[in-house]
Design an enzyme around this catalytic site. Structure first.
Site, PDB file in Angstrom:
ATOM      1  N   CYS A 166      59.919   2.168 -33.733  1.00  9.28           N
ATOM      2  CA  CYS A 166      61.006   2.918 -33.084  1.00  9.28           C
ATOM      3  C   CYS A 166      60.925   2.896 -31.566  1.00  9.28           C
ATOM      4  O   CYS A 166      61.787   3.453 -30.885  1.00  9.28           O
ATOM      5  CB  CYS A 166      61.027   4.349 -33.607  1.00  9.28           C
ATOM      6  SG  CYS A 166      61.212   4.407 -35.405  1.00  9.28           S
ATOM      7  N   HIS A 306      62.154  11.713 -27.459  1.00  9.31           N
ATOM      8  CA  HIS A 306      62.183  10.936 -28.700  1.00  9.31           C
ATOM      9  C   HIS A 306      62.586  11.840 -29.862  1.00  9.31           C
ATOM     10  O   HIS A 306      63.428  11.456 -30.679  1.00  9.31           O
ATOM     11  CB  HIS A 306      60.815  10.317 -28.960  1.00  9.31           C
ATOM     12  CG  HIS A 306      60.750   9.480 -30.192  1.00  9.31           C
ATOM     13  ND1 HIS A 306      61.458   8.305 -30.328  1.00  9.31           N
ATOM     14  CD2 HIS A 306      60.081   9.654 -31.362  1.00  9.31           C
ATOM     15  CE1 HIS A 306      61.223   7.779 -31.526  1.00  9.31           C
ATOM     16  NE2 HIS A 306      60.394   8.574 -32.171  1.00  9.31           N
ATOM     17  N   GLU A 317      55.091  15.420 -29.077  1.00 14.01           N
ATOM     18  CA  GLU A 317      55.764  14.925 -27.880  1.00 14.01           C
ATOM     19  C   GLU A 317      55.853  16.011 -26.807  1.00 14.01           C
ATOM     20  O   GLU A 317      55.580  15.761 -25.623  1.00 14.01           O
ATOM     21  CB  GLU A 317      57.167  14.416 -28.209  1.00 14.01           C
ATOM     22  CG  GLU A 317      57.903  13.943 -26.963  1.00 14.01           C
ATOM     23  CD  GLU A 317      59.301  13.420 -27.239  1.00 14.01           C
ATOM     24  OE1 GLU A 317      59.905  12.849 -26.313  1.00 14.01           O
ATOM     25  OE2 GLU A 317      59.793  13.570 -28.376  1.00 14.01           O
ATOM     26  N   LYS A 336      69.138  12.537 -30.669  1.00  9.25           N
ATOM     27  CA  LYS A 336      69.095  12.137 -32.076  1.00  9.25           C
ATOM     28  C   LYS A 336      69.689  13.217 -32.979  1.00  9.25           C
ATOM     29  O   LYS A 336      70.008  12.946 -34.143  1.00  9.25           O
ATOM     30  CB  LYS A 336      67.662  11.827 -32.504  1.00  9.25           C
ATOM     31  CG  LYS A 336      67.105  10.522 -31.934  1.00  9.25           C
ATOM     32  CD  LYS A 336      65.717  10.234 -32.480  1.00  9.25           C
ATOM     33  CE  LYS A 336      65.132   8.950 -31.902  1.00  9.25           C
ATOM     34  NZ  LYS A 336      64.766   9.093 -30.481  1.00  9.25           N
ATOM     35  N   HIS A 341      68.569   8.741 -36.098  1.00 15.91           N
ATOM     36  CA  HIS A 341      67.497   7.919 -35.517  1.00 15.91           C
ATOM     37  C   HIS A 341      67.772   6.454 -35.800  1.00 15.91           C
ATOM     38  O   HIS A 341      67.690   6.008 -36.951  1.00 15.91           O
ATOM     39  CB  HIS A 341      66.164   8.349 -36.118  1.00 15.91           C
ATOM     40  CG  HIS A 341      64.969   7.724 -35.484  1.00 15.91           C
ATOM     41  ND1 HIS A 341      65.050   6.867 -34.404  1.00 15.91           N
ATOM     42  CD2 HIS A 341      63.639   7.816 -35.778  1.00 15.91           C
ATOM     43  CE1 HIS A 341      63.847   6.469 -34.063  1.00 15.91           C
ATOM     44  NE2 HIS A 341      62.974   7.032 -34.876  1.00 15.91           N
ATOM     45  N   PHE A 402      56.043   4.168 -35.363  1.00 10.26           N
ATOM     46  CA  PHE A 402      54.962   4.060 -36.342  1.00 10.26           C
ATOM     47  C   PHE A 402      53.955   3.020 -35.834  1.00 10.26           C
ATOM     48  O   PHE A 402      54.338   1.967 -35.314  1.00 10.26           O
ATOM     49  CB  PHE A 402      55.501   3.598 -37.693  1.00 10.26           C
ATOM     50  CG  PHE A 402      56.152   4.678 -38.524  1.00 10.26           C
ATOM     51  CD1 PHE A 402      56.293   5.971 -38.064  1.00 10.26           C
ATOM     52  CD2 PHE A 402      56.614   4.386 -39.802  1.00 10.26           C
ATOM     53  CE1 PHE A 402      56.886   6.951 -38.841  1.00 10.26           C
ATOM     54  CE2 PHE A 402      57.211   5.362 -40.594  1.00 10.26           C
ATOM     55  CZ  PHE A 402      57.351   6.648 -40.107  1.00 10.26           C
TER      56      PHE A 402
END
Length: 417
Positions: A166, A306, A317, A336, A341, A402
């Site tokens: 991502c 994010h 985050e 998002k 996403h 990831f």
């Protein structure tokens, strides 16, 4: 090193298939999430997503060409065409030697996953004879969108794909930025696309307990920072930027949206899919981006987080942000909540949002968040609800993937010498 500016934008998104429509809906706080139409979700735990609506690839390529390209490449073609047109660059009339200095770095996390599924289904449902399409491999591989864009416009500069889950398209943009400022190209088409709303993707993320299952309220399912968030909403689409060396842009009288001034990449080095609670990777990437830009944290007006709406991810985050920004009142929001996403395409469309925030002096709000998670560090300026109108000079855009990949880019309001 050379200065790099943004001279063109393109977007194919769950909230509109042009930059203007997309931005209007972001500012208005609309959700792009609804029931999945691409396959039967009756047996799936999640039956909604943020799909692209009313997309017509034949507005960009001939009908006979469509079968050559997976949907992720079709989105890439459309978004990059928009950005090129927006930039005012005309590659058809540009001398070939000038096109040697124009490149493409295009990202995707999953590439042609729908093509992969479809071809294997046909094989296993058949008699075992391997009747695969000759387009199977080129439709599926992650680098093909970058190749198609370069072939389409006869661009001979650096050409490749970035894959960091991502964080992929933010990584592509930072890489394109580096390519130009190091003098290895004059212009770069950069961005990313994803078309992963498929049975295997939704099923896989469900098995990993990553997707929201709020089937009774899809539009309200993506709720970053909310104590009742239960996972992310998968989205699809593409974002494209034209990055250009400043003097090259000035020489042709280009419209300049913003300047890109910093990029930082790091790693959590923690877990296959999880985020460290202390946000170490996030804070390292942010610190590197600030150092690259040569500015202090106090210069940043807005952070596009994010923030996917997962339990540990949002918290980690924000702890990483807190480490760097401490008590500074920088505005933070999670778009998002509206787009879902876009996985490998997330960084690109969030870069478009970041640049439009600078252009129009608008910080988008985070929708759907009703009860702030008490585990979130105190003192952060989370923009919840409506968009805020205020001058925006510097924007920091976070993306994480990831595998522990982190990528942070910084955009600045362009100021002529």
């Amino acid at each position: 090193m050379k200065r790099v500016v943004v001279t063109g934008l393109g977007a194919i998104t769950p909230l509109g298939n042009t930059v203007s429509e997309f931005w209007k809906n972001i500012v208005a706080g609309k959700s792009g999430t609804a029931a999945i139409t691409k396959f039967d979700t009756a047996k799936f735990k999640t039956n909604f997503a943020a799909e692209v609506k009313d997309f017509d690839i034949e507005a960009y390529i001939d009908k006979k060409e469509v079968k050559k390209y997976d949907l992720y490449t079709q989105y890439a073609i459309a978004a990059s065409d928009q950005a090129i047109q927006d930039s005012g660059l005309n590659f058809e009339t540009m001398p070939e030697t000038e096109r040697y200095e124009v490149g493409v770095i295009w990202a995707s996390g999953n590439g042609g996953i729908s093509t992969f599924e479809q071809q294997l289904k046909e094989y296993h449902l058949g008699d075992g004879t391997p009747r695969f399409s000759p387009y199977f491999i080129p439709k599926m591989i992650v680098d093909i969108a970058a190749g198609v864009i370069s072939i389409r416009h006869k661009l001979h500069g650096p050409n490749y794909a970035t894959v960091s889950a991502c964080a992929s398209s933010n990584t592509a943009i930072i890489s394109a930025f580096d390519t130009i400022r190091l003098g290895k190209a004059n212009v770069m088409v950069a961005g990313g696309s994803e078309a992963a709303i498929t049975e295997s993707s939704v099923g896989g993320f469900n098995s990993a307990h990553a997707l929201s299952k709020r089937n009774d309220n899809p539009a309200g399912a993506s709720r970053p920072f909310d104590k009742d968030r239960d996972g992310f909403v998968i989205g699809e689409g593409a974002g494209a930027l034209i990055l250009e060396e400043l003097e090259h842009a000035k020489a042709r009288g280009a419209h300049i949206y913003a300047e890109i001034v910093g990029g930082g990449m790091a790693a959590d080095a923690y877990h296959l899919t999880g985020t460290p609670p202390d946000g170490l990777g996030a804070s390292l990437g942010i610190a590197k981006a600030l150092a690259d830009a040569g500015i202090g944290a106090e210069k940043i007006d807005y952070i596009n987080a994010h923030a996917t709406s997962t339990g540990l991810g949002d918290i980690g985050e924000l702890h990483g942000i807190k480490k760097i920004f401490k008590e500074l009142p920088v505005a933070i929001s999670a778009t998002k909540s509206m787009t879902g996403h876009l996985l490998g395409g997330a960084g690109a469309i969030e870069s478009v949002i970041s640049i439009m925030a600078i252009k129009d002096g608008i910080i988008p709000g985070t929708i759907n968040t009703e009860n702030i998670d008490p585990e979130i560090p105190a003192g952060l300026n989370l923009i919840i609800g409506k968009s805020v109108h205020q001058p925006v000079n510097y924007v920091l855009n976070n993306t994480f993937g990831f595998g522990g990949h982190t990528a942070t880019s910084i955009f600045k309001k362009y100021e002529a010498d």
